[in-house]
Design a protein around this motif. Structure first.
Motif, mmCIF file in Angstrom:
data_model
loop_
_atom_site.group_PDB
_atom_site.id
_atom_site.type_symbol
_atom_site.label_atom_id
_atom_site.label_comp_id
_atom_site.label_asym_id
_atom_site.label_seq_id
_atom_site.Cartn_x
_atom_site.Cartn_y
_atom_site.Cartn_z
ATOM 1 N N VAL A 109 0.947 -1.444 -0.150
ATOM 2 C CA VAL A 109 0.162 0.034 -0.053
ATOM 3 C C VAL A 109 0.982 1.251 0.033
ATOM 4 N N SER A 110 1.818 1.310 0.641
ATOM 5 C CA SER A 110 2.926 2.448 0.912
ATOM 6 C C SER A 110 3.383 2.614 -0.373
ATOM 7 N N SER A 156 2.111 1.326 -10.612
ATOM 8 C CA SER A 156 1.683 0.036 -9.961
ATOM 9 C C SER A 156 0.765 0.281 -8.574
ATOM 10 N N CYS A 157 -0.266 -0.352 -8.777
ATOM 11 C CA CYS A 157 -1.422 -0.286 -7.708
ATOM 12 C C CYS A 157 -0.712 -1.512 -6.725
ATOM 13 N N ALA A 158 -1.347 -1.219 -5.591
ATOM 14 C CA ALA A 158 -1.274 -2.328 -4.407
ATOM 15 C C ALA A 158 -1.318 -3.869 -4.719
ATOM 16 N N ALA A 159 -2.346 -4.277 -5.594
ATOM 17 C CA ALA A 159 -2.685 -5.373 -5.938
ATOM 18 C C ALA A 159 -1.920 -6.127 -6.840
ATOM 19 N N GLY A 168 -12.622 10.929 -10.706
ATOM 20 C CA GLY A 168 -11.359 10.827 -10.700
ATOM 21 C C GLY A 168 -10.379 10.343 -9.690
ATOM 22 N N VAL A 169 -11.258 9.879 -8.479
ATOM 23 C CA VAL A 169 -10.581 9.313 -7.128
ATOM 24 C C VAL A 169 -10.393 7.798 -7.226
ATOM 25 N N ALA A 170 -9.257 7.139 -7.211
ATOM 26 C CA ALA A 170 -8.980 5.711 -7.270
ATOM 27 C C ALA A 170 -8.486 5.262 -5.973
#
Length: 311
Positions: free
Chosen positions: A88-89, A95-98, A140-142
């Motif tokens: 997450v950090s 690159s997303c956390a998943a 626009g918030v992801a």
């Protein structure tokens, strides 16, 4: 006899019921339905939860009433808390956390999808609950987790309605969903599953179903279903607020030493010596216990109660 050949009348148009139902579907949230039609991306904030959308599909859901994905992944050792926090950090637009969890070998894709869908449907059940305040949408918030397995809005709402109906069929009283839960006494407890026994052992009159689900690392909806099954069996009930002090009742002398506070409205004795628990009816086939009363025939009633308890 002469036969006259006539042209048959044109067939009446047949309405496409599936298409009509789709057009008439207003959804549990009209705003969410419009956002799905617009293929919008952003976050919808509602009174009891938050839904993240990507191109009109729900990709993540959160609610204070449901354990989050981190809790479900780390509670039973599927993922370490350190690996989750690190992903997450480090998550960003590229690159997303998943993606980081998968490429780092911390999770398989199937395990992540399964846990993510469970957390999404769980939180969405509360997020789509009837609300007294309007929702707010921010374009626009992801979410930092990123899309894992997007869910169509119509499918999510159908599943939410199915879950509501299931809970009603198990036990129609919804008070146990949100109130602190207390155990009650019953003379004929049904056979419980291991999951129900673990839940019942933690019910102490102070915690709600949502808090118990988070402590156990289980989905909140499954915990609600077990709570309602326990309530229908007469094993648990919502703890009532402290009753206001009223006029003193006639004093017929001290009660017997084995007297227990009765469950209000049912005549059944509550577990322990705490305050009376209201709102739980006796399970089918179970004889109600007779509470302390000021009736002139109190001696006979107590003897009958003792005989029933001895069965």
């Amino acid at each position: 006899m002469t036969v006259v050949d006539t042209t048959p009348p044109p067939r009446l148009p047949v309405r496409d019921r599936a298409a009509a139902a789709e057009r008439a579907w207003g959804g549990l949230s009209p705003m969410l339905t419009r956002l799905a039609a617009e293929r919008a991306s952003g976050v919808l904030v509602r009174e009891r939860g938050t839904l993240y959308l990507s191109e009109g599909r729900v990709v993540h859901a959160e609610s204070p009433l449901a354990p989050d994905l981190e809790t479900l992944l780390t509670a039973h050792g599927t993922l370490t808390a350190e690996a989750w926090r690190d992903a997450v950090s480090r998550a960003d637009e590229r690159s997303c956390a998943a993606h980081l969890l998968l490429t780092g070998g911390h999770l398989t894709e199937g395990a992540l999808q399964l846990c993510h869908l469970g957390a999404l449907y769980d939180a969405a059940y509360f997020a789509l609950a009837p609300s007294s305040t309007p929702g707010r949408f921010r374009y626009g918030v992801a979410h930092r987790l990123g899309p894992v397995l997007p869910v169509p809005v119509a499918a999510l709402e159908r599943e939410t309605l199915r879950r509501r109906d299931l809970l009603r069929r198990i036990w129609p009283d919804p008070r146990a969903d949100s109130a602190p839960l207390a155990r009650t006494r019953t003379t004929a407890a049904p056979k419980l599953t291991a999951r129900q026994r673990a839940l019942l052992q933690r019910i102490d009159g102070t915690r709600t179903a949502a808090e118990l689900a988070r402590e156990l690392g289980r989905q909140a909806f499954h915990t609600l279903a077990d709570v309602r099954r326990l309530a229908s069996a007469g094993l648990v009930a919502p703890r009532p607020p402290e009753a206001a002090t009223g006029p003193a009742a006639p004093d017929d002398g001290p009660p017997p030493t084995d007297e227990r506070p009765a469950v209000a409205g049912t005549g059944r004795a509550a577990a322990g010596t705490g305050p009376a628990v209201s709102g739980a009816g006796p399970p089918p086939g179970v004889t109600e216990r007779i509470a302390c009363t000021t009736d002139p025939h109190i001696t006979l009633l107590k003897r009958l109660r003792d005989a029933l308890e001895a069965l």
